[in-house]
Design an enzyme around this catalytic site. Sequence first.
Site, PDB file in Angstrom:
ATOM      1  CG  HIS A  20      -1.993   0.661   1.338  1.00 28.47           C
ATOM      2  ND1 HIS A  20      -2.139   1.295   2.425  1.00 28.47           N
ATOM      3  CD2 HIS A  20      -2.566   1.401   0.061  1.00 28.47           C
ATOM      4  CE1 HIS A  20      -3.081   2.621   2.320  1.00 28.47           C
ATOM      5  NE2 HIS A  20      -3.294   2.741   0.858  1.00 28.47           N
ATOM      6  CG  ASP A  28       8.064  10.755 -21.520  1.00 31.80           C
ATOM      7  OD1 ASP A  28       9.225  10.286 -20.972  1.00 31.80           O
ATOM      8  OD2 ASP A  28       7.585  11.566 -21.678  1.00 31.80           O
ATOM      9  CG  HIS A 101       8.024  17.525 -16.101  1.00 24.83           C
ATOM     10  ND1 HIS A 101       7.868  16.664 -16.683  1.00 24.83           N
ATOM     11  CD2 HIS A 101       9.417  17.419 -16.961  1.00 24.83           C
ATOM     12  CE1 HIS A 101       8.570  15.218 -17.073  1.00 24.83           C
ATOM     13  NE2 HIS A 101       9.412  16.461 -17.070  1.00 24.83           N
ATOM     14  CE1 TYR A 123       6.522  18.728 -19.943  1.00 26.88           C
ATOM     15  CE2 TYR A 123       5.700  19.125 -21.340  1.00 26.88           C
ATOM     16  CZ  TYR A 123       6.154  19.131 -21.126  1.00 26.88           C
ATOM     17  OH  TYR A 123       7.477  20.220 -20.989  1.00 26.88           O
ATOM     18  CG  ASN A 125       6.092  10.481 -18.033  1.00 24.75           C
ATOM     19  OD1 ASN A 125       7.101  10.297 -18.682  1.00 24.75           O
ATOM     20  ND2 ASN A 125       6.801  12.419 -18.103  1.00 24.75           N
TER      21      ASN A 125
END
Length: 134
Positions: A20, A28, A101, A123, A125
Amino acid sequence: MKKTPLLNIALSRAIASLGHGDIVIIADAGLPVPKGVDLIDLALTQGVPDFCRTLSTVLSEMQVQSHVLAHELLLAPCPALSGIDLHNSRGDLGGRNLLAHSEFKELCQQAKVIVRTGECRPYSNIALIAGVTF
């Protein structure tokens, strides 16, 4: 033999080992991988495998509590965002958190594993935060 679509042994093993709150990054092809973080490199060539198919396959085995995106992804709609939104509308991704980012790349240092795809759109991801099934 397994019944789920995920055939990659290393990725299946990584998902089975999650606890957990553990973090799995689907990345990418250009996202840097921090030293010390396990990498499962699925990339064969540009676009293979693509982000959306990789995400769908991971979600076939992984229970997700929440997910994190770089807010820059929302500024340039692309297939990755469409796939994320589809899974989000199905309730597969739990709550959403947004980071810059640069902060997303810092979050990668905490990941249990990064899964590199052949996706070449910037981006594309996602950080998946493991949930529990009970």
